[in-house]
Scaffold this motif. Sequence first.
Motif, mmCIF file in Angstrom:
data_model
loop_
_atom_site.group_PDB
_atom_site.id
_atom_site.type_symbol
_atom_site.label_atom_id
_atom_site.label_comp_id
_atom_site.label_asym_id
_atom_site.label_seq_id
_atom_site.Cartn_x
_atom_site.Cartn_y
_atom_site.Cartn_z
ATOM 1 N N THR A 143 0.831 -1.203 0.000
ATOM 2 C CA THR A 143 0.000 0.000 0.000
ATOM 3 C C THR A 143 0.865 1.252 0.000
ATOM 4 N N GLY A 150 2.011 7.036 -6.698
ATOM 5 C CA GLY A 150 1.085 8.125 -7.007
ATOM 6 C C GLY A 150 1.687 9.487 -6.717
ATOM 7 N N THR A 396 -3.230 -0.988 -7.634
ATOM 8 C CA THR A 396 -4.550 -0.390 -7.428
ATOM 9 C C THR A 396 -4.452 0.917 -6.651
ATOM 10 N N THR A 397 -3.653 0.917 -5.586
ATOM 11 C CA THR A 397 -3.478 2.138 -4.798
ATOM 12 C C THR A 397 -2.857 3.246 -5.638
ATOM 13 N N VAL A 399 -3.030 3.629 -8.958
ATOM 14 C CA VAL A 399 -4.020 4.104 -9.940
ATOM 15 C C VAL A 399 -5.051 4.999 -9.280
ATOM 16 N N ILE A 400 -5.489 4.624 -8.087
ATOM 17 C CA ILE A 400 -6.435 5.472 -7.356
ATOM 18 C C ILE A 400 -5.828 6.841 -7.093
ATOM 19 N N GLY A 401 -4.537 6.857 -6.711
ATOM 20 C CA GLY A 401 -3.862 8.123 -6.469
ATOM 21 C C GLY A 401 -3.791 8.990 -7.703
ATOM 22 N N VAL A 403 -5.823 8.805 -10.429
ATOM 23 C CA VAL A 403 -7.140 9.119 -10.993
ATOM 24 C C VAL A 403 -7.986 9.942 -10.039
ATOM 25 N N ALA A 404 -8.071 9.495 -8.774
ATOM 26 C CA ALA A 404 -8.989 10.141 -7.828
ATOM 27 C C ALA A 404 -8.297 11.106 -6.882
ATOM 28 N N VAL A 408 -7.622 10.398 -1.516
ATOM 29 C CA VAL A 408 -8.450 9.206 -1.707
ATOM 30 C C VAL A 408 -7.576 7.958 -1.690
ATOM 31 N N ALA A 409 -6.367 8.065 -2.249
ATOM 32 C CA ALA A 409 -5.466 6.912 -2.270
ATOM 33 C C ALA A 409 -5.060 6.499 -0.862
ATOM 34 N N ALA A 412 -8.041 4.846 0.661
ATOM 35 C CA ALA A 412 -8.195 3.517 0.072
ATOM 36 C C ALA A 412 -7.143 2.563 0.618
#
Length: 551
Positions: A143, A150, A396-397, A399-401, A403-404, A408-409, A412
């Motif tokens: 994580t 990110g 995944t973490t 990509v979240i960072g 994109v969102a 949010v990362a 998440a």
Amino acid sequence: MSDPSTRPAVRAFRAALFPTLAGYRREWLRRDLLAGATAGAVVIPQAMAYATIADLPVQAGLYTCMVPMLVYAALGGSRAMSVSTTSTIATLTATTLVSAGVTAGSDDIPRDLITLTLLVGLILLIARLLRLGGLVEVINRPTIIGIQIGVGATVAVGQLPKLLGERGDPTGEGFFAGVEAAVVALPQANPATIMLSAASIAVLLLMKRFLPRVPAPLIVVAGGIVLAAAGVLQPAGVELIAPVPQGLPVPALPSLEHIGALLPGALAIAVMAFLESAAVARGIRKPGEPPVDSNRELFATAAANIVGSAFSTLPAAGGFSQSAVNQNAGARSQVAALVTVALAVLVGLFLGPVLSLLPQATLASLVFVAVIGLIDVRAIVLVWRISKRDFWIALTTAVIGLVAGLLVAVAAGVLITLLLVLLALSKVRLQVDRRTPDTAVVTLGGGLFTANAEATERAALDRLREEEGIRVVVLDAAVLNDVSVTVIETFQDLDRELAEAGVSLRLAGLEPAVAEVLGRTRWFRGLVAEQRVFRTVDDAVAGETAGDGRG
């Protein structure tokens, strides 16, 4: 008459303040002086550069090298950790200020930064009071890798406009905003700025590779200032940083205008600040040094942020690169950090006009090289080889960072970690062995919790139904060091299920603390009265009672 220095209160005071000076030797002083000066040459320009990530004046970074570092030196337990701000913390600060609608970018430090740093310190202090030092550290390494990817990608892209000759910094607005800003800046790119940026980055990378002991950031900063002082850069259109005020930070009050909007970001920064600090403290600890106390580090980091907030600093945490420089230069205690603080004070008092000649592109180059290092390809490849699941968590973490957003990362990442913990706790761990023709032993292979108690009971009953002629079941509970109401009810239900099938349940190997809790129930007292509680499994199989299992 006893020596006052031996009194418990005096010893406690000494242990609380400057713990790394315990057993200090005179021969360490030279190393600490050298290490503090070397680390200062890296951390001071780096911290000023990190301030620009959040679109804040460079003096905010300079002040972070003074107050938080001094507070940690007085309270922290790591001998070589250097505490100021980091690229991750600065990026989250930028994201938080932007999402809260705080306008930065002026020559003055916004009071909302004071509020944010204070909130981070208070959250860490609350966590310390609740003794959550170990809990925060359950966030797993994949994580953290994802969050760092990110951060690295977002900040690196966000620096491109400055490297090309534009002053805008879209870091706080996210990765794609940075890409857009870089594309927009291309037609207006300044050739002289590009050349300065490329030369600065090249020097930083080459010196890191071939001259790691030389403070490359200081060399690059000095080179940029010399070129600006010689009048070479300004006529070519190279932008300089905003004027740096000369002097020391003065106390200021926080603003309450955006406190609600700042709180989520403060929580994310607090989590990352402690994670980074704890990881650095453990990573640089040498054999023979005192072990890292998570709760002590939590308190020291909290105090560094609370006190630092009053002096307009960025949120602070232990930085790996600066701490590594500090340790590699020979730091033996936090005396080295005090030397760095003194160096930062001298810079603030006397070098403000000199720092004002620093090119914007030079600072952007420092940031760019620092954050690119966060994208650790070796770590990603290693995670892929070891565990595909952990690799996908990291990806995944990340990509979240991108994109969102980084806030949010972080959220998440915490949720993913908690989910993994719950999945681990829900696993059934037991073994069933036939000891005699009519006796089976059920051995618990791990703790029982709400998440796995019922599943463990069902698994035990299913396994026992496969055995014929069982009249006695011995539950080996030696692995348990704690029980909850749910676990006790599970034991009671197992006893009833077995009794209905004509099977007697016996308990064995209970820890005294567990037996004490169970003894508060009528059911367990009934087992004791019926002599169905045993000290060992062998006694239980033989049916030889040896007390109530509490001994």
